[in-house]
Design an enzyme around this catalytic site. Structure first.
Site, PDB file in Angstrom:
ATOM      1  N   ASN A 150       0.873  -1.306  -0.094  1.00  0.00           N
ATOM      2  CA  ASN A 150       0.051  -0.055   0.061  1.00  0.00           C
ATOM      3  C   ASN A 150       0.955   1.340  -0.111  1.00  0.00           C
ATOM      4  O   ASN A 150       0.458   2.201  -0.616  1.00  0.00           O
ATOM      5  CB  ASN A 150      -0.756  -0.042   1.248  1.00  0.00           C
ATOM      6  CG  ASN A 150      -0.283  -0.330   2.460  1.00  0.00           C
ATOM      7  OD1 ASN A 150       0.307  -1.558   2.572  1.00  0.00           O
ATOM      8  ND2 ASN A 150      -0.222   0.499   3.539  1.00  0.00           N
ATOM      9  N   GLN A 178      -4.991  -3.985  -2.101  1.00  0.00           N
ATOM     10  CA  GLN A 178      -4.382  -2.836  -3.042  1.00  0.00           C
ATOM     11  C   GLN A 178      -4.210  -3.174  -4.406  1.00  0.00           C
ATOM     12  O   GLN A 178      -4.071  -2.428  -5.309  1.00  0.00           O
ATOM     13  CB  GLN A 178      -3.095  -2.489  -2.417  1.00  0.00           C
ATOM     14  CG  GLN A 178      -2.929  -1.511  -1.086  1.00  0.00           C
ATOM     15  CD  GLN A 178      -3.694  -0.351  -1.157  1.00  0.00           C
ATOM     16  OE1 GLN A 178      -3.959   0.268  -2.491  1.00  0.00           O
ATOM     17  NE2 GLN A 178      -4.082   0.243  -0.279  1.00  0.00           N
ATOM     18  N   CYS A 324       2.867   9.882  13.116  1.00  0.00           N
ATOM     19  CA  CYS A 324       3.342  10.499  14.370  1.00  0.00           C
ATOM     20  C   CYS A 324       2.942   9.568  15.701  1.00  0.00           C
ATOM     21  O   CYS A 324       1.646   9.225  16.029  1.00  0.00           O
ATOM     22  CB  CYS A 324       2.486  11.646  14.487  1.00  0.00           C
ATOM     23  SG  CYS A 324       3.225  12.943  15.861  1.00  0.00           S
TER      24      CYS A 324
END
Ligand code: PLP
Length: 384
Positions: A150, A178, A324
């Protein structure tokens, strides 16, 4: 401001044909496909048609198609079923570059006492088939390898890997979320036992998926209770979404060949346009062998998140190769597994196109992207 959507590996627009096919089943055709009366029966026929279309796209038999709620459920079910039907086998093989829907599940089973082999990749994301051959054993319950990645779009040697598993009598599952609709898959020639796909990557809505299970492969349901899906997945069928997914499959059957060529041409134009205009950048992944719609580019000494924010202000949707986690920007597990240098991995951006991407979209991005990198490098604390 126009939205330029280059994040199609995250999710895709629902095709207008798909929406039109679904609407009656959100309105007047609300019957239960399992009902004895003809009002429900006509709905059951629509589910049958969708199943036939999906089977035709994959080269499968309609009885081998199980509708699920998403790609993640399909992946979980495949792994669950392989372990439950072969309790004597305690080993799993997958790769370091899987989607969390496989990787985290396999790691869960590892904590339950299973032995897990995570196959590594080289700098371009390619798997080592010798490492794979050495890992296969009589104790292996399942091999689960994604068809295409992906993040970087690499296509893995699924045909060879499935054949090698078969020779050892080992079950083989592929997460083709995908790959379906972007690259041909024919299960008449590919000896995979199970395959997962997801509607929202192929212009159907979010919240519908498929698990293919080859005839003769022993299966244990993950979601138990009702008799639906021939006792293989409980829960009254999500009829509108199943109908939509069937239409998405039909569109892929009818148009995939020409779309592949067109999307790859636009992707290549976009990629070379950026590489020519921006110094110190490189393509992540295997450019010789990847999905036609995906380009993952690493820009040296800039933050991927900052690039995304600036692109967003221009109306351009993309995604980055870092996530993050607990306040620090960690490069993705895929780029880490590939050994992409730190100062490139941090500045990696994934651009993923679709049949709806236009020449004007690509021209706009080529025109405006270089300024974004220039601005960010001018304020970057790194030495350029
Ligand atoms: N597998 C791969 C390779 C994916 O890219 C995704 C979605 O991003 C999934 C599985 C999960 O699919 P879903 O969102 O339908 O659960």
């Amino acid at each position: 401001m126009k939205t330029i959507y280059l994040d199609n590996n995250a999710t895709t627009a629902v095709a207008p044909e798909v929406l039109a096919a679904m609407l009656p089943y959100l309105g007047e055709l609300y019957g239960n496909p399992s009902s004895m009366h003809s009002f429900g029966g006509q709905v059951g026929e629509a589910v049958d048609t969708a199943r036939e279309r999906m089977a035709a796209l994959l080269g499968a038999d309609p009885d081998e198609i199980i509708f699920t709620s998403c790609g993640s459920e399909s992946d979980n079910t495949a792994i669950w079923s392989a372990l439950q039907t072969q309790p004597e086998k305690r080993h799993l093989i997958t790769t370091r570059v899987e989607h969390p829907a496989v990787l985290n599940v396999v790691q869960y089973w590892e904590r339950q006492g299973y032995h897990v082999t995570l196959l590594g990749v080289d700098g371009k994301g390619r798997l080592d088939l010798d490492e794979y051959a050495a890992a296969l054993s009589d104790d292996t319950a399942l091999v689960s390898v994604m068809f295409a990645n992906n993040e970087v779009g690499d296509i893995y040697p699924i045909q060879t890997m499935a054949e090698m598993a078969k020779e050892r009598g080992v079950l083989f599952h592929t997460d083709a979320v995908q790959a379906v609709g972007k690259t041909p898959i024919d299960l008449r020639h590919l000896p995979a036992d199970m395959l997962s796909l997801s509607g929202h990557k192929i212009h159907a809505p979010k919240g519908i998926g498929v698990l293919y299970v080859r005839k003769g492969v022993r299966f244990r349901p993950f979601l138990r209770g009702g008799h639906q899906e021939r006792g293989r997945r409980a829960g009254t069928e999500n009829v509108p979404y199943i109908v939509g997914l069937g239409m998405a499959a039909q569109l892929a059957i009818d148009h995939m060949q020409e779309e592949r060529v067109n999307v790859a041409r636009l992707r290549d134009k976009l990629e070379s346009g950026l590489l020519e205009r921006i110094p110190d950048c490189m393509v992540n992944g295997d450019v010789e062998n990847r999905l036609p719609n995906t380009s993952n580019i690493a820009f040296k000494n800039v933050e991927g998140e900052a690039i995304l924010l600036m692109l967003d202000r221009l109306g351009i949707c993309a995604s980055s190769g870092s996530a993050c986690t607990s306040g620090s920007l960690e490069p993705s597990h895929v780029l880490r597994a590939m050994g992409v240098p730190f100062n490139y991995a941090h500045g990696s951006v994934r651009l993923s196109l679709s049949r709806y991407t236009t020449e004007e979209d690509v021209d706009f991005v080529i025109e405006n992207f270089p300024g974004v990198i220039q601005t960010l490098r001018a304020i970057s604390p790194f030495k350029n």
